[in-house]
Design an enzyme around this catalytic site. Sequence first.
Site, PDB file in Angstrom:
ATOM      1  N   ARG A 376       0.823  -1.206   0.000  1.00 18.40           N
ATOM      2  CA  ARG A 376       0.000   0.000   0.000  1.00 18.40           C
ATOM      3  C   ARG A 376       0.860   1.259   0.000  1.00 18.40           C
ATOM      4  O   ARG A 376       0.400   2.331  -0.393  1.00 18.40           O
ATOM      5  CB  ARG A 376      -0.922  -0.020   1.216  1.00 18.40           C
ATOM      6  CG  ARG A 376      -1.942   1.080   1.237  1.00 18.40           C
ATOM      7  CD  ARG A 376      -3.104   0.773   2.166  1.00 18.40           C
ATOM      8  NE  ARG A 376      -2.681   0.288   3.471  1.00 18.40           N
ATOM      9  CZ  ARG A 376      -3.513  -0.178   4.393  1.00 18.40           C
ATOM     10  NH1 ARG A 376      -4.807  -0.226   4.154  1.00 18.40           N
ATOM     11  NH2 ARG A 376      -3.075  -0.598   5.558  1.00 18.40           N
ATOM     12  N   VAL A 498      -9.601   2.088  -3.821  1.00 19.99           N
ATOM     13  CA  VAL A 498      -8.950   0.776  -3.769  1.00 19.99           C
ATOM     14  C   VAL A 498      -7.899   0.701  -2.663  1.00 19.99           C
ATOM     15  O   VAL A 498      -7.473   1.709  -2.115  1.00 19.99           O
ATOM     16  CB  VAL A 498      -8.305   0.442  -5.140  1.00 19.99           C
ATOM     17  CG1 VAL A 498      -9.360   0.383  -6.217  1.00 19.99           C
ATOM     18  CG2 VAL A 498      -7.240   1.477  -5.507  1.00 19.99           C
ATOM     19  N   GLU A 499      -7.494  -0.539  -2.349  1.00 20.70           N
ATOM     20  CA  GLU A 499      -6.497  -0.844  -1.315  1.00 20.70           C
ATOM     21  C   GLU A 499      -6.878  -0.218   0.027  1.00 20.70           C
ATOM     22  O   GLU A 499      -6.036   0.323   0.748  1.00 20.70           O
ATOM     23  CB  GLU A 499      -5.096  -0.409  -1.750  1.00 20.70           C
ATOM     24  CG  GLU A 499      -4.555  -1.254  -2.900  1.00 20.70           C
ATOM     25  CD  GLU A 499      -3.088  -1.002  -3.192  1.00 20.70           C
ATOM     26  OE1 GLU A 499      -2.448  -0.244  -2.428  1.00 20.70           O
ATOM     27  OE2 GLU A 499      -2.577  -1.563  -4.171  1.00 20.70           O
ATOM     28  N   GLY A 500      -8.141  -0.295   0.364  1.00 21.55           N
ATOM     29  CA  GLY A 500      -8.650   0.290   1.602  1.00 21.55           C
ATOM     30  C   GLY A 500      -9.246   1.650   1.316  1.00 21.55           C
ATOM     31  O   GLY A 500      -8.518   2.611   1.061  1.00 21.55           O
TER      32      GLY A 500
END
Length: 808
Positions: A376, A498-500
């Site tokens: 991330r 995205v990605e959290g």
Amino acid sequence: MTWFIVVLIGLWILAYHRVNAWAALALVAAALSIGTVSGQAAVTSFFLWLAFIAAVVVLKVPRVRRRLISGPLLTIMRKTMPAVSQTEREALEAGNVWWDAELFSGNPNWSRLLDLPPPMLSDEERAFLDGPVEELCKMLDDWDITHNRGDLPPEVWEFIKDNKFFSMIIPKKYGGLEFSVYAHSEIVMKVASRSITAGVTIMVPNSLGPGKLLLEYGTEAQKDYYLPRLASGIEIPCFALTGPDAGSDASSLPDEGIVCRAKFRGKRNVLGIRLNWDKRYITLGPVATVIGLAFKLFDPDGLLGDRKEIGITVALIPRDTPGISIGNRHFPLNSAFQNGPNRGKDVFIPMEWVIGGQEQAGNGWRMLVECLAEGRGVSLPALSAGAGKTTSRFTGAYARVRKQFNVPIGYFEGIEEPLARIAGEAYVMDAARRITAAALDQGEKPSVISAIIKYESTERMRQVVNDSMDIHAGSGICLGPRNYIGRVYQVAPVSITVEGANILTRSLIIFGQGAVRCHPYIQKEMQAIATQDPDEAANLFDEALFKHIGFLFGNIARATWLALSNARFTKVPGDKNTRSYYRQIARLSAGFAFVADVALITLGGALKRKERLSGRFADVLSNLYLCSAVLKHYQDQGSQEGDLPLLNWACRNTIHRAQQSLLAVFWNLPNRWLAVLVRSLIFPTGKPYAPPDDRVIQAAASVLLKNSEARDRLTHGIYLNSAENDPTGRIEHAFQTVLDAEPVEKKITEARRSGKLVVQRQSELLDLALEAGIIDPAEADLARAAEQATRDAISVDEFSPESLTSSN
């Protein structure tokens, strides 16, 4: 007055020397006893010192304090603290802590940040950037990709595979490139500066996905088979985690596998898993040949042991496995990167397809959060920095060549403000990207910082792109081959999601996880509470609690002393241009640590549900990290004087935002009298920090309006060209041509002001100036070239009605 001096001395000692709580009480007692010299001095002093001695006995005799203080408190905490689930525990334990822990300490050790080696590229990595990456960028036509094809051209797909763009993280022994994190970041940034579609395509296989999971957890047989195929492009991977019922709360995914035995590829009684799943938003899914799948595993028949609910598990499944439905696409905001759903109905896989084999069954959530702790912090920050740099360079160029009222629009104060914000935020994003990548290359895996940089980079990128659209106005909103900002504007929300999702990341993860991971004692206290053995739990909790109390008193004193002195006497690194910023970070760090403890102590487990409060704490920590990264970045680049406008804007902006977020915490703490008291200690004279003023704004904006080394450093690493038929090359060419003609423009302007040149029609200007001898033929040619280049650069696309209504 004497007692006041003693208190100040005590605060200074506590601020710079870690001491226990009993020492703090001694200082208070001494100050108060001195303060009662007049009147009933002896009696008052006697009782104060008597109280102090009693407190020392309680605090310094472990058996007594365990019985009277820590023991009863441990019992209360066990009853009131919310239970920590296994998935929460694994998320909290993912990665490690680094500079975030220093900021949380209230007394940051600057050497831990400044001694970090600057990020560097190897000769091989530099050659790859100058060779294949540059060539790939030349091949990319973003309008053709997004509007005509809805995909990368076949030759681009082949080029990406042939040159191993999917294998940046794969070791050379498996045929990969084995590049550093910094090189990975630089490559994604450069490609994304040319095409978001291409940038996303190459970043996903090198981020959280099968390659990373195999490297960290795969069996040797899995690595030997898959990694060479992934490196060569024979296999295209995707990772399927998100589904209709499990988005941000990925741990609640309903997709499940049942351990069973079945016939598989001609073999009977094969131990494996029967899977059913429904996934969506899976990048590269429509073209993937191998699917990384996360699911919950159950063993009702006890084939693996006594546990019936094994837990989240991750497996690698070839696309052509019977029962899989895959290939349809989503259409994410007109972006052409491959993204779509996939589903499985009664799909049987052998147990050997679980990543890491049977031994890793049930460890999937830990695997995911540990890989996410690193991934991330790389891909999306690189993409965001690329957008920020591109926007800075070309929006500044546009603001210089575009005129209104016969003045470049970049010189209007109304334009300078967003232009300065674009330049300053681009500087912040690049600093955070580079420093975080350098830390990752040194072996750090800071999960909290990865969340910070993902959230802050994507949010600041969105702000920068919005500002760019405001400046470009009509030319920004008219899509077409000439438009270099419209698609970036459209796709910006994708990176937010995205990605959290950013809302979750800010309100739950950054401070929620940081308060446990980065605080020196909270996690130890939680572990003690969870310990089953009574004696061991009592000893562990007692030790952690009283160290925590000493830590709290130290930060109270430090925060108060730094507030009263405005950190003037604090020893910090830096030079005359940066030392004050280091001091203010130290002051805000002490205040943040103090207030965080106040919130943790007064709210306890309820703080977990105070998401708005947690989000404001996250903003403080995030801005302190960003400001620290800016100072480190400035040092790494040689403390260039030309970068001072960017440094000043970035530091003032982040420090002011940290202050405002800390004030917002005070406004919303439930205990109002305590909030007022704490605020009076941290900000006794009001708000000390202001946002960038007009002078700083003008200086930062001017960096983008002229050729300079500072402008080149700021935008270094993006794809540049000056081709007149290219959307970004066109504006770059116009910018350089207008600057070349600037002396001619000044001559004509001075002649008009002095009355030597009187012009009724603008079209006659150059001819009349030439006739009057104000400019020579060569200068007239320069001015005409600038006019033509500007006209070409500010032109927008137009289409026939039929071309917009026909299907592509």
